[in-house]
Design a protein around this motif. Sequence first.
Motif, PDB file in Angstrom:
ATOM      1  N   GLU A 131       0.808  -1.212   0.000  1.00 10.54           N
ATOM      2  CA  GLU A 131       0.000   0.000   0.000  1.00 10.54           C
ATOM      3  C   GLU A 131       0.846   1.269   0.000  1.00 10.54           C
ATOM      4  N   SER A 132       2.159   1.114   0.032  1.00  8.83           N
ATOM      5  CA  SER A 132       3.031   2.285   0.035  1.00  8.83           C
ATOM      6  C   SER A 132       2.982   2.986  -1.314  1.00  8.83           C
ATOM      7  N   GLU A 133       3.212   4.285  -1.300  1.00  6.46           N
ATOM      8  CA  GLU A 133       3.229   5.051  -2.553  1.00  6.46           C
ATOM      9  C   GLU A 133       4.308   4.539  -3.485  1.00  6.46           C
ATOM     10  N   GLN A 134       5.451   4.145  -2.918  1.00 10.14           N
ATOM     11  CA  GLN A 134       6.570   3.696  -3.754  1.00 10.14           C
ATOM     12  C   GLN A 134       6.193   2.432  -4.526  1.00 10.14           C
ATOM     13  N   TRP A 135       5.494   1.493  -3.856  1.00 11.92           N
ATOM     14  CA  TRP A 135       5.076   0.264  -4.546  1.00 11.92           C
ATOM     15  C   TRP A 135       4.011   0.575  -5.599  1.00 11.92           C
ATOM     16  N   ARG A 136       3.038   1.397  -5.247  1.00 15.14           N
ATOM     17  CA  ARG A 136       1.917   1.649  -6.147  1.00 15.14           C
ATOM     18  C   ARG A 136       2.312   2.516  -7.337  1.00 15.14           C
ATOM     19  N   ASN A 137       3.346   3.348  -7.193  1.00 20.15           N
ATOM     20  CA  ASN A 137       3.756   4.226  -8.286  1.00 20.15           C
ATOM     21  C   ASN A 137       4.835   3.616  -9.173  1.00 20.15           C
ATOM     22  N   ALA A 138       5.426   2.515  -8.730  1.00 23.55           N
ATOM     23  CA  ALA A 138       6.497   1.893  -9.506  1.00 23.55           C
ATOM     24  C   ALA A 138       5.957   1.311 -10.808  1.00 23.55           C
ATOM     25  N   GLU A 139       6.831   1.205 -11.799  1.00 26.33           N
ATOM     26  CA  GLU A 139       6.482   0.590 -13.077  1.00 26.33           C
ATOM     27  C   GLU A 139       7.124  -0.791 -13.234  1.00 26.33           C
TER      28      GLU A 139
END
Length: 348
Positions: free
Chosen positions: A205-213
Amino acid sequence: MADDPPLLRLPEITMNHILYFCDYSEIARLRKVCHTLRNHIDLFKPDAHVEEVLLGNGKNAEICFDSDQDSRICIDYEETEGGCTVKCDTFMGRHSLKTISGMNPMDVLIQDFKIYMRHLKTPLKQFQLSEICCDALLQIRKEQPPESQIFPLKVNKLELYGLSPDQILATLPLFDANHLKDLRIGTGINAATDGDGLNDDALFESEQWRNAERICLSHKFKISNVRQITHLKEFEGSMSRMTAADAVFLKNVSFQTLHYRFATFQTFISSPVFKQCCIKVDVDLNSLPLKDIFGPSSFDRYTKSNRWYFHIPDDTNSALRVNVSLNSNFEIARINRRYVVPGEMIIY
């Protein structure tokens, strides 16, 4: 003033323009020329023009900087009697060696890395962090004054090696989620093969996981649900168990949009930028009734895998290839139709 070298007699704006073209190793050398030049550099903080940073190397306390001018500097910190030995190597092969009394290697590394970070302006292409320096980086963040704008670091590709799940969760917020597109989480050199796993929803749920490609996970870490990766262009990792429903879901999501957690994602396979997804599973995937669901498969003797090709709606140039190998790898990839094996059927 008349005895100063020509560089120091230049107007500040001119000197700063010259310093703009210096990389980190050159800035570090210039600071040692004289007090006047050191004070000027520390005041105006010219950009170090570093593209890649390596912080820690396995069990070694080390910093490496690669610049966009094909310049490389590596600094090693080793414990010695009564202090720390520091060795500096450059891309030219030159090196210097000095001993600092009364300080341990990690304290010296932190001191030097703080100097570099004062000159960090250009977003980094890559940042590699090893477990040995994880606590040091967290300490630097903790000691930064509130007005500092260094953190979160703007990094395109982040590689974490040997960190525990707790360290990973503590470290990710140090990196700007809007810049981070490529995340690689690996084990250390001597890490055990059966690790703690990544079952904490806080990571997914972290931004880093969700924004990664793109995300690549070591076999030590496992996703718990295939829906945790449906926003990605590329994924390589493991999960303990995959069901036939999971396999069908990953194939069928190319025809739908799903709502998952806090956002609506256009699923990764249907996206024109999707490349591939490879999941290593602990159980025998060939025991799943995939042939009954997908239809007859072909067997690739070279890769030792059962294979299917599927039509992608509104895309006459590509096909979706699904491979299930004998070593329990499940792979989905978007390929050009000219790479479909002659004689193989594309399923509509």
